[in-house]
Write a protein that holds these residues in place. Structure first.
Motif, PDB file in Angstrom:
ATOM      1  N   LEU A  61      -9.028 -13.206  47.026  1.00  0.00           N
ATOM      2  CA  LEU A  61      -9.655 -11.934  46.686  1.00  0.00           C
ATOM      3  C   LEU A  61     -11.067 -11.859  47.258  1.00  0.00           C
ATOM      4  O   LEU A  61     -11.889 -12.748  47.023  1.00  0.00           O
ATOM      5  CB  LEU A  61      -9.708 -11.776  45.160  1.00  0.00           C
ATOM      6  N   TYR A  62     -11.343 -10.787  47.995  1.00  0.00           N
ATOM      7  CA  TYR A  62     -12.677 -10.505  48.500  1.00  0.00           C
ATOM      8  C   TYR A  62     -13.207  -9.269  47.766  1.00  0.00           C
ATOM      9  O   TYR A  62     -12.496  -8.263  47.647  1.00  0.00           O
ATOM     10  CB  TYR A  62     -12.658 -10.194  50.004  1.00  0.00           C
ATOM     11  N   VAL A  63     -14.435  -9.342  47.290  1.00  0.00           N
ATOM     12  CA  VAL A  63     -15.061  -8.207  46.608  1.00  0.00           C
ATOM     13  C   VAL A  63     -16.313  -7.791  47.374  1.00  0.00           C
ATOM     14  O   VAL A  63     -17.175  -8.631  47.668  1.00  0.00           O
ATOM     15  CB  VAL A  63     -15.433  -8.549  45.153  1.00  0.00           C
ATOM     16  N   ALA A  64     -16.395  -6.509  47.709  1.00  0.00           N
ATOM     17  CA  ALA A  64     -17.571  -5.948  48.377  1.00  0.00           C
ATOM     18  C   ALA A  64     -18.315  -5.076  47.370  1.00  0.00           C
ATOM     19  O   ALA A  64     -17.772  -4.097  46.863  1.00  0.00           O
ATOM     20  CB  ALA A  64     -17.165  -5.126  49.593  1.00  0.00           C
ATOM     21  N   VAL A  65     -19.545  -5.450  47.075  1.00  0.00           N
ATOM     22  CA  VAL A  65     -20.347  -4.767  46.056  1.00  0.00           C
ATOM     23  C   VAL A  65     -21.378  -3.865  46.732  1.00  0.00           C
ATOM     24  O   VAL A  65     -22.198  -4.336  47.520  1.00  0.00           O
ATOM     25  CB  VAL A  65     -21.083  -5.782  45.155  1.00  0.00           C
ATOM     26  N   GLY A  66     -21.314  -2.581  46.423  1.00  0.00           N
ATOM     27  CA  GLY A  66     -22.393  -1.687  46.782  1.00  0.00           C
ATOM     28  C   GLY A  66     -23.492  -1.871  45.753  1.00  0.00           C
ATOM     29  O   GLY A  66     -23.329  -1.499  44.592  1.00  0.00           O
ATOM     30  N   PRO A  83     -13.653 -13.535  42.328  1.00  0.00           N
ATOM     31  CA  PRO A  83     -13.322 -13.460  43.758  1.00  0.00           C
ATOM     32  C   PRO A  83     -13.512 -14.787  44.479  1.00  0.00           C
ATOM     33  O   PRO A  83     -14.320 -15.626  44.079  1.00  0.00           O
ATOM     34  CB  PRO A  83     -14.316 -12.415  44.279  1.00  0.00           C
ATOM     35  N   ASN A  84     -12.757 -14.949  45.557  1.00  0.00           N
ATOM     36  CA  ASN A  84     -12.950 -16.101  46.437  1.00  0.00           C
ATOM     37  C   ASN A  84     -14.179 -15.911  47.322  1.00  0.00           C
ATOM     38  O   ASN A  84     -14.841 -16.885  47.687  1.00  0.00           O
ATOM     39  CB  ASN A  84     -11.716 -16.306  47.310  1.00  0.00           C
ATOM     40  N   GLU A  85     -14.458 -14.662  47.677  1.00  0.00           N
ATOM     41  CA  GLU A  85     -15.641 -14.339  48.474  1.00  0.00           C
ATOM     42  C   GLU A  85     -16.246 -13.045  47.927  1.00  0.00           C
ATOM     43  O   GLU A  85     -15.525 -12.106  47.594  1.00  0.00           O
ATOM     44  CB  GLU A  85     -15.289 -14.135  49.950  1.00  0.00           C
ATOM     45  N   THR A  86     -17.579 -13.020  47.867  1.00  0.00           N
ATOM     46  CA  THR A  86     -18.293 -11.813  47.454  1.00  0.00           C
ATOM     47  C   THR A  86     -19.243 -11.396  48.565  1.00  0.00           C
ATOM     48  O   THR A  86     -19.909 -12.231  49.182  1.00  0.00           O
ATOM     49  CB  THR A  86     -19.105 -12.060  46.160  1.00  0.00           C
ATOM     50  N   PHE A  87     -19.275 -10.091  48.828  1.00  0.00           N
ATOM     51  CA  PHE A  87     -20.146  -9.523  49.846  1.00  0.00           C
ATOM     52  C   PHE A  87     -21.001  -8.431  49.194  1.00  0.00           C
ATOM     53  O   PHE A  87     -20.518  -7.722  48.317  1.00  0.00           O
ATOM     54  CB  PHE A  87     -19.336  -8.914  50.995  1.00  0.00           C
ATOM     55  N   THR A  88     -22.235  -8.322  49.595  1.00  0.00           N
ATOM     56  CA  THR A  88     -23.109  -7.290  49.040  1.00  0.00           C
ATOM     57  C   THR A  88     -23.551  -6.326  50.137  1.00  0.00           C
ATOM     58  O   THR A  88     -23.761  -6.725  51.292  1.00  0.00           O
ATOM     59  CB  THR A  88     -24.352  -7.884  48.369  1.00  0.00           C
ATOM     60  N   PHE A  89     -23.679  -5.060  49.762  1.00  0.00           N
ATOM     61  CA  PHE A  89     -24.173  -4.013  50.653  1.00  0.00           C
ATOM     62  C   PHE A  89     -25.319  -3.311  49.942  1.00  0.00           C
ATOM     63  O   PHE A  89     -25.102  -2.578  48.975  1.00  0.00           O
ATOM     64  CB  PHE A  89     -23.056  -3.026  50.997  1.00  0.00           C
ATOM     65  N   SER A  90     -26.529  -3.548  50.411  1.00  0.00           N
ATOM     66  CA  SER A  90     -27.718  -3.043  49.736  1.00  0.00           C
ATOM     67  C   SER A  90     -28.290  -1.831  50.468  1.00  0.00           C
ATOM     68  O   SER A  90     -28.519  -1.890  51.684  1.00  0.00           O
ATOM     69  CB  SER A  90     -28.795  -4.137  49.663  1.00  0.00           C
ATOM     70  N   PRO A  91     -28.541  -0.747  49.742  1.00  0.00           N
ATOM     71  CA  PRO A  91     -29.190   0.413  50.373  1.00  0.00           C
ATOM     72  C   PRO A  91     -30.651   0.095  50.643  1.00  0.00           C
ATOM     73  O   PRO A  91     -31.304  -0.616  49.877  1.00  0.00           O
ATOM     74  CB  PRO A  91     -29.058   1.501  49.301  1.00  0.00           C
ATOM     75  N   GLU A  92     -31.170   0.620  51.727  1.00  0.00           N
ATOM     76  CA  GLU A  92     -32.572   0.346  52.027  1.00  0.00           C
ATOM     77  C   GLU A  92     -33.160   1.467  52.860  1.00  0.00           C
ATOM     78  O   GLU A  92     -32.439   2.258  53.480  1.00  0.00           O
ATOM     79  CB  GLU A  92     -32.737  -0.985  52.761  1.00  0.00           C
ATOM     80  N   ARG A 116     -24.979 -15.103  54.535  1.00  0.00           N
ATOM     81  CA  ARG A 116     -24.094 -14.584  55.583  1.00  0.00           C
ATOM     82  C   ARG A 116     -23.233 -13.432  55.079  1.00  0.00           C
ATOM     83  O   ARG A 116     -22.662 -12.671  55.880  1.00  0.00           O
ATOM     84  CB  ARG A 116     -23.196 -15.706  56.125  1.00  0.00           C
ATOM     85  N   ASN A 117     -23.101 -13.316  53.763  1.00  0.00           N
ATOM     86  CA  ASN A 117     -22.272 -12.262  53.172  1.00  0.00           C
ATOM     87  C   ASN A 117     -23.101 -11.099  52.637  1.00  0.00           C
ATOM     88  O   ASN A 117     -22.576 -10.233  51.953  1.00  0.00           O
ATOM     89  CB  ASN A 117     -21.427 -12.829  52.021  1.00  0.00           C
ATOM     90  N   GLN A 118     -24.390 -11.077  52.944  1.00  0.00           N
ATOM     91  CA  GLN A 118     -25.267 -10.010  52.467  1.00  0.00           C
ATOM     92  C   GLN A 118     -25.559  -9.034  53.607  1.00  0.00           C
ATOM     93  O   GLN A 118     -26.064  -9.429  54.653  1.00  0.00           O
ATOM     94  CB  GLN A 118     -26.565 -10.591  51.915  1.00  0.00           C
ATOM     95  N   LEU A 133     -18.578  -0.570  57.013  1.00  0.00           N
ATOM     96  CA  LEU A 133     -17.708  -1.022  55.925  1.00  0.00           C
ATOM     97  C   LEU A 133     -16.245  -0.994  56.350  1.00  0.00           C
ATOM     98  O   LEU A 133     -15.477  -1.915  56.038  1.00  0.00           O
ATOM     99  CB  LEU A 133     -17.918  -0.140  54.691  1.00  0.00           C
ATOM    100  N   SER A 134     -15.853   0.037  57.066  1.00  0.00           N
ATOM    101  CA  SER A 134     -14.471   0.160  57.519  1.00  0.00           C
ATOM    102  C   SER A 134     -14.072  -0.988  58.441  1.00  0.00           C
ATOM    103  O   SER A 134     -12.977  -1.556  58.327  1.00  0.00           O
ATOM    104  CB  SER A 134     -14.283   1.499  58.229  1.00  0.00           C
ATOM    105  N   SER A 135     -14.966  -1.357  59.354  1.00  0.00           N
ATOM    106  CA  SER A 135     -14.640  -2.445  60.289  1.00  0.00           C
ATOM    107  C   SER A 135     -14.502  -3.772  59.557  1.00  0.00           C
ATOM    108  O   SER A 135     -13.629  -4.592  59.895  1.00  0.00           O
ATOM    109  CB  SER A 135     -15.704  -2.535  61.376  1.00  0.00           C
ATOM    110  N   LEU A 136     -15.336  -3.990  58.547  1.00  0.00           N
ATOM    111  CA  LEU A 136     -15.229  -5.228  57.778  1.00  0.00           C
ATOM    112  C   LEU A 136     -13.945  -5.259  56.955  1.00  0.00           C
ATOM    113  O   LEU A 136     -13.277  -6.301  56.860  1.00  0.00           O
ATOM    114  CB  LEU A 136     -16.454  -5.386  56.877  1.00  0.00           C
TER     115      LEU A 136
END
Length: 212
Positions: A61-66, A83-92, A116-118, A133-136
């Motif tokens: 399971l991969y989780v992408a957090v906005g 999740p096995n992997e967590t990714f973060t997407f931070s607005p800036e 590497r996942n941020q 996000l779509s490409s990932l």
């Protein structure tokens, strides 16, 4: 508009419509206000109805957090999902107060997630955010189940729903709600109007193709 209502709108216009529609989505970020800070216990964290996804449970399971201003409540969702992997997407880049609040309230989350996942994204450029996000998601889809947790600006939630609608069998979208944000509250717009255009005909053709 709440994320739940946004999800219902996306489904009604892009999945369930029987006529071809060209939809312009517009959004203005709210002026920073301490009232934006989430407080109170979490009422629920689960899949958004219509965006549950049905991937192979044997896959990791991969989780992408906005990332938003929810702070440690985000960690509660991750504890549930494991999740096995967590990714973060931070607005800036839109407002320094938001940027500082994001960093301060999500300090523990950023410690948990490898650098590497941020990732970051520009609030004022939703189309580039969608492409990133779509490409990932396309990259991950062959090796994992995917959960998108779109906290933060509503534009990231829209991107998540559009991608999940395109890949309905591979991607699910989860929500988090605290009692302080259960009732809609008027916000003061910061001024800039952001936009994105979509087509219901294209969405239906992609969605049907993914089920074949």
């Amino acid at each position: 508009m709440s994320r739940s209502r946004l999800a219902e709108t996306v489904l009604a216009l892009l999945r369930d419509s029987y006529i071809d529609l060209e939809i312009d989505w517009v959004y203005s970020p709210a002026t920073y206000d301490d009232k934006l800070l989430v407080s109170g216990p979490v009422q629920f964290n689960d899949a958004v109805p219509g965006f549950e996804g049905w991937s192979d449970p044997a896959l990791p399971l991969y989780v992408a957090v906005g990332v938003g201003l929810e702070g440690d409540r985000t960690l509660g969702v991750l504890d549930d999902l494991e999740p096995n992997e967590t990714f973060t997407f931070s607005p800036e880049g839109f407002n320094n107060l938001y940027d500082e609040g994001i960093l301060k309230l999500n300090r523990d989350l950023f410690k948990l997630v490898p650098s590497r996942n941020q990732f970051s994204y520009r609030v004022e450029d939703p189309y580039v955010t969608f492409l990133k996000l779509s490409s990932l998601v396309d990259l991950w889809a062959n090796e994992a189940r995917i959960v998108l947790l779109p906290l933060g600006p509503k534009t990231f939630a829209l991107m998540s729903f559009l991608i999940a609608l395109r890949d309905d069998s591979r991607v699910s979208v989860w929500r988090l709600s605290a009692d302080s944000v259960d009732t809609p509250v008027d916000r003061i717009a910061a001024g800039p109007i952001l936009g994105l255009s979509t087509s219901s005909a294209l969405a239906r053709s992609v969605n049907h193709g993914s089920q074949m």
